[in-house]
Write a protein that holds these residues in place. Structure first.
Motif, PDB file in Angstrom:
ATOM      1  N   GLU A  75      33.471 103.555   0.117  1.00 47.76           N
ATOM      2  CA  GLU A  75      34.919 103.531  -0.118  1.00 47.76           C
ATOM      3  C   GLU A  75      35.678 103.296   1.184  1.00 47.76           C
ATOM      4  N   GLU A  76      35.219 103.906   2.267  1.00 45.17           N
ATOM      5  CA  GLU A  76      35.890 103.752   3.565  1.00 45.17           C
ATOM      6  C   GLU A  76      35.858 102.314   4.066  1.00 45.17           C
ATOM      7  N   ILE A  77      34.757 101.623   3.821  1.00 40.69           N
ATOM      8  CA  ILE A  77      34.630 100.272   4.373  1.00 40.69           C
ATOM      9  C   ILE A  77      34.780  99.185   3.314  1.00 40.69           C
ATOM     10  N   VAL A 108      29.374  90.463   9.620  1.00 37.84           N
ATOM     11  CA  VAL A 108      30.101  90.816  10.842  1.00 37.84           C
ATOM     12  C   VAL A 108      31.312  91.703  10.544  1.00 37.84           C
ATOM     13  N   ASP A 109      32.053  91.384   9.493  1.00 38.03           N
ATOM     14  CA  ASP A 109      33.225  92.188   9.154  1.00 38.03           C
ATOM     15  C   ASP A 109      32.830  93.601   8.738  1.00 38.03           C
ATOM     16  N   ASP A 110      31.766  93.728   7.955  1.00 33.31           N
ATOM     17  CA  ASP A 110      31.304  95.054   7.546  1.00 33.31           C
ATOM     18  C   ASP A 110      30.743  95.830   8.740  1.00 33.31           C
ATOM     19  N   LEU A 114      31.935  99.429   9.922  1.00 26.77           N
ATOM     20  CA  LEU A 114      30.974 100.520  10.121  1.00 26.77           C
ATOM     21  C   LEU A 114      31.158 101.174  11.480  1.00 26.77           C
ATOM     22  N   THR A 115      31.313 100.358  12.514  1.00 29.20           N
ATOM     23  CA  THR A 115      31.459 100.940  13.857  1.00 29.20           C
ATOM     24  C   THR A 115      32.713 101.791  13.948  1.00 29.20           C
ATOM     25  N   THR A 162      30.954 104.531  16.377  1.00 28.08           N
ATOM     26  CA  THR A 162      29.813 104.079  17.147  1.00 28.08           C
ATOM     27  C   THR A 162      30.091 102.676  17.651  1.00 28.08           C
ATOM     28  N   THR A 163      29.086 102.052  18.190  1.00 27.73           N
ATOM     29  CA  THR A 163      29.239 100.688  18.678  1.00 27.73           C
ATOM     30  C   THR A 163      28.279  99.773  17.927  1.00 27.73           C
TER      31      THR A 163
END
Length: 118
Positions: free
Chosen positions: A22-24, A43-45, A49-50, A55-56
């Protein structure tokens, strides 16, 4: 490695697969597939996620062993407190400072932490 790190960070940040999805803005099945290495985030996901997992991309992709994006956590904490970022946390301004001024900032920050403890 990516699958394990997504699962680990999801749990560390107290997300269920559904909650992270839900967050992403993906489905829980997509998160499940990432965690089982059936598919991989685009790449967008990966960017989402980061941000969500603090995180990185380097960590998620196995290019770094440091999982914490400290700057992201500081920004989130200050946002929750409804405080804008102080000048010394703005990269564009920080790089204008010389070493002596950066050390003065560090000393002042240490002073403030000591005052807080009293």
């Amino acid at each position: 490695m990516l699958d394990e790190r997504i699962r680990q960070l999801r749990k560390e940040n107290n997300y269920t697969q559904q909650g992270l999805a839900e967050e992403i803005d993906v489905t829980s099945q997509v998160v499940s597939n990432w965690e089982r290495a059936y598919t991989f985030p685009d790449v967008d996901d990966l960017r989402k996620l980061t941000q969500t997992l603090h995180t990185t991309s380097d960590y998620l992709l196995g290019l770094s062993d440091s999982s914490v994006d400290e700057f992201s956590r500081i920004k989130q904490h200050m946002s929750k407190l409804d405080i804008s970022l102080p000048l010394f946390l703005k990269y564009e301004e920080l790089i204008k400072l010389d070493v002596m001024n950066i050390r003065q900032l560090e000393n002042y920050f240490q002073f403030l932490l000591q005052q807080q403890e009293r």
